[in-house]
Design an enzyme around this catalytic site. Structure first.
Site, PDB file in Angstrom:
ATOM      1  N   CYS A   7       0.833  -1.212   0.000  1.00 24.91           N
ATOM      2  CA  CYS A   7       0.000   0.000   0.000  1.00 24.91           C
ATOM      3  C   CYS A   7       0.865   1.258   0.000  1.00 24.91           C
ATOM      4  O   CYS A   7       1.840   1.348   0.748  1.00 24.91           O
ATOM      5  CB  CYS A   7      -0.922  -0.004   1.216  1.00 24.91           C
ATOM      6  SG  CYS A   7      -2.058   1.393   1.217  1.00 24.91           S
ATOM      7  N   CYS A   9       0.212   0.361  10.275  1.00 22.02           N
ATOM      8  CA  CYS A   9      -0.214  -0.678   9.337  1.00 22.02           C
ATOM      9  C   CYS A   9       0.921  -1.534   8.773  1.00 22.02           C
ATOM     10  O   CYS A   9       1.877  -1.018   8.183  1.00 22.02           O
ATOM     11  CB  CYS A   9      -1.000  -0.059   8.187  1.00 22.02           C
ATOM     12  SG  CYS A   9      -1.733  -1.338   7.134  1.00 22.02           S
ATOM     13  N   CYS A  52     -16.303  -9.565   5.600  1.00 20.92           N
ATOM     14  CA  CYS A  52     -15.686  -8.269   5.346  1.00 20.92           C
ATOM     15  C   CYS A  52     -14.436  -8.456   4.501  1.00 20.92           C
ATOM     16  O   CYS A  52     -13.545  -9.229   4.849  1.00 20.92           O
ATOM     17  CB  CYS A  52     -15.271  -7.613   6.657  1.00 20.92           C
ATOM     18  SG  CYS A  52     -16.569  -7.621   7.899  1.00 20.92           S
ATOM     19  N   CYS A  58     -19.413  -6.631   3.659  1.00 18.39           N
ATOM     20  CA  CYS A  58     -18.763  -5.370   4.002  1.00 18.39           C
ATOM     21  C   CYS A  58     -17.456  -5.309   3.232  1.00 18.39           C
ATOM     22  O   CYS A  58     -16.861  -6.349   2.939  1.00 18.39           O
ATOM     23  CB  CYS A  58     -18.495  -5.316   5.504  1.00 18.39           C
ATOM     24  SG  CYS A  58     -17.726  -3.760   6.037  1.00 18.39           S
TER      25      CYS A  58
HETATM   26  N1  SAM Z   1      -6.699   0.499   2.982  1.00 20.27           N
HETATM   27  C1  SAM Z   1      -8.006   0.753   3.464  1.00 20.27           C
HETATM   28  C2  SAM Z   1      -8.062   1.881   4.459  1.00 20.27           C
HETATM   29  O1  SAM Z   1      -7.087   2.093   5.174  1.00 20.27           O
HETATM   30  O2  SAM Z   1      -9.091   2.534   4.539  1.00 20.27           O
HETATM   31  C3  SAM Z   1      -8.693  -0.474   4.049  1.00 20.27           C
HETATM   32  C4  SAM Z   1      -7.872  -1.494   4.839  1.00 20.27           C
HETATM   33  S1  SAM Z   1      -7.181  -0.922   6.377  1.00 20.27           S
HETATM   34  C5  SAM Z   1      -6.069  -2.236   6.790  1.00 20.27           C
HETATM   35  C6  SAM Z   1      -8.558  -1.058   7.515  1.00 20.27           C
HETATM   36  C7  SAM Z   1      -8.362  -0.627   8.954  1.00 20.27           C
HETATM   37  O3  SAM Z   1      -7.623  -1.614   9.663  1.00 20.27           O
HETATM   38  C8  SAM Z   1      -7.583   0.641   9.233  1.00 20.27           C
HETATM   39  O4  SAM Z   1      -8.355   1.789   9.059  1.00 20.27           O
HETATM   40  C9  SAM Z   1      -7.219   0.465  10.698  1.00 20.27           C
HETATM   41  O5  SAM Z   1      -8.222   1.035  11.515  1.00 20.27           O
HETATM   42  C10 SAM Z   1      -7.186  -1.049  10.872  1.00 20.27           C
HETATM   43  N2  SAM Z   1      -5.831  -1.514  11.163  1.00 20.27           N
HETATM   44  C11 SAM Z   1      -4.817  -1.644  10.279  1.00 20.27           C
HETATM   45  N3  SAM Z   1      -3.695  -2.075  10.884  1.00 20.27           N
HETATM   46  C12 SAM Z   1      -3.994  -2.215  12.202  1.00 20.27           C
HETATM   47  C13 SAM Z   1      -3.241  -2.620  13.343  1.00 20.27           C
HETATM   48  N4  SAM Z   1      -1.946  -2.940  13.253  1.00 20.27           N
HETATM   49  N5  SAM Z   1      -3.861  -2.675  14.539  1.00 20.27           N
HETATM   50  C14 SAM Z   1      -5.181  -2.342  14.631  1.00 20.27           C
HETATM   51  N6  SAM Z   1      -5.932  -1.948  13.582  1.00 20.27           N
HETATM   52  C15 SAM Z   1      -5.351  -1.880  12.382  1.00 20.27           C
HETATM   53 FE1  SF4 Z   2      -2.903   1.224   3.290  1.00 14.18          FE
HETATM   54 FE2  SF4 Z   2      -2.830   0.065   5.672  1.00 14.18          FE
HETATM   55 FE3  SF4 Z   2      -3.258   2.679   5.497  1.00 14.18          FE
HETATM   56 FE4  SF4 Z   2      -5.180   0.954   4.651  1.00 14.18          FE
HETATM   57  S1  SF4 Z   2      -4.422   1.207   6.739  1.00 14.18           S
HETATM   58  S2  SF4 Z   2      -4.449   2.812   3.613  1.00 14.18           S
HETATM   59  S3  SF4 Z   2      -3.856  -0.711   3.873  1.00 14.18           S
HETATM   60  S4  SF4 Z   2      -1.371   1.606   4.877  1.00 14.18           S
END
Ligand code: SAM
Ligand code: SF4
Ligand code: DTB
Length: 341
Positions: free
Chosen positions: A74, A81, A118, A150
């Protein structure tokens, strides 16, 4: 009013009345929310459970299954993340999964008892074209299985939101993650306003909104409460509010964050339940680090959904057998598909 007689659907609270005595407010102040969040724990949990039982049938928890349909690589810089290309976490960038594979996984999740599926993609935003068309196909397929669908795919235009709606998408997940004032510490490649814009598109398209956040990012108590104020003061409450504890992944800038205390999850969940009485409050990431008792306390505080299955997107989650044992021991029944409250 006995909760069993409340027969309105969980996703159409405009069309269906709330039980007597339950009002939805959209004018919460930070001071009020801090006061609730800081109440003696047992008073807080008691108040949240009282609100919960006015709206929802007791002893029911929705089981949702998560699948990363497009993993890693990403371009965004979300500090928490593991899928951000710039973090060296060992998560490899993969292609979008095949529609058939995704539906196979949804079928397995349904057989295991999940009622909501989801799908997450590590995209900054959705691009029109064959990949988006494939996602629409996945949504149709999941709906055809009788499950709620979802998706969380990053930023959306209004026309993309409308196409997802046409395909039958039940809900779109797009988290605020933290308060507006802390946001810049966590993500610099997009703004809070961008997030709110996508949420407005989802709302306008008539898709139910799934929007919550993460604790344990180094934010203050004020930030946590302010995030809840922002969620609760939207014109319509998000129908679904996931509360995540940071899963601190090695190779991310937040790898050394101290673990979230389970009681802090209880406080967040209880406060979300009190502010947004009719919303599903989801105990989301971070359960692997919580005892059974702490998870049950979250449910007592108003959490009525968990992710079910041994994987979240890229990190672990308790396995089916463990969760089934927990629910059984506590006499909690999974919400049936397309449940009424
Ligand atoms: N890329 C898209 C976005 O960010 O909107 C969708 C996928 S993203 C992985 C979805 C959600 O996962 C993020 O908004 C965050 O709230 C949650 N998330 C990601 N990494 C995480 C982590 N290490 N611990 C807890 N929640 C996490
Ligand atoms: Fe990308 Fe992770 Fe941020 Fe979603 S949460 S936009 S997957 S870096
Ligand atoms: C949400 O609030 N939590 C889920 C779901 N929405 C998409 C994601 C949790 C991800 C945890 C880190 C991982 O497994 O990669």
């Amino acid at each position: 009013m006995p909760a069993e007689s409340a027969t309105f659907t969980a996703h159409a609270h405009h069309a269906t009345p709330l039980p007597e005595g339950v009002t939805l407010r959209h004018d919460w102040t930070l001071e009020e929310v801090k006061e609730i969040h800081g109440m003696p724990l047992l008073d807080l949990v008691y108040r949240a459970q009282t609100v919960h039982r006015q709206v929802f049938r007791d002893n029911r928890v929705q089981l949702c299954s998560l699948l990363s349909i497009k993993t890693g690589g990403c371009p965004e810089d979300c500090a928490y993340c593991p899928q951000a290309a710039r973090h060296h976490t060992g998560v490899k960038a993969e292609k979008l999964m095949d529609v058939a594979e995704v539906l196979e996984s949804a079928k397995k999740a349904r057989e295991a008892g999940a009622t909501r599926f989801c799908m997450g993609a590590a995209w900054r935003s959705v691009k029109d074209g064959p990949q988006f068309d494939a996602v629409l196909e996945m949504v149709r397929g999941v709906r055809a299985l009788g499950m709620e669908a979802c998706a969380t795919l990053g930023m959306l235009t209004l026309s993309q939101a409308k196409r997802l709606k046409e395909a039958g998408l039940t809900a779109y997940n797009h988290n605020l993650d933290t308060s507006e004032s802390h946001y810049g510490e966590i993500i610099t490649t997009r703004t809070y306003a961008d997030r709110l814009q996508t949420l407005a598109h989802v709302r306008e398209a008539g898709i139910s909104v799934c929007c919550g956040g993460i604790i344990g990012l180094g934010e203050s108590l004020d930030d946590r409460c302010q995030m809840l104020v922002t969620l609760a003061n939207q014109e319509v409450h998000p129908e679904s509010v996931p509360i995540n504890a940071l899963v601190a992944v090695k190779g991310t800038p937040l790898e050394t964050q101290p673990p979230v205390e389970p009681i802090e999850m209880v406080r967040m969940i209880a406060t979300a339940r009190i502010l947004m009485p009719a919303s599903m409050v989801r105990l989301s990431a971070g359960r692997l680090q919580m005892s059974r008792e702490a998870q049950l306390l979250c449910m007592l505080a108003g959490a009525n959904s968990i992710f079910f299955g041994d994987k979240l997107l890229t990190t672990g989650n308790p396995d089916y057998a463990e969760d089934m044992a927990l629910l059984e021991q506590a006499g909690i029944r999974p919400l049936e598909p397309n449940a009424v409250r």
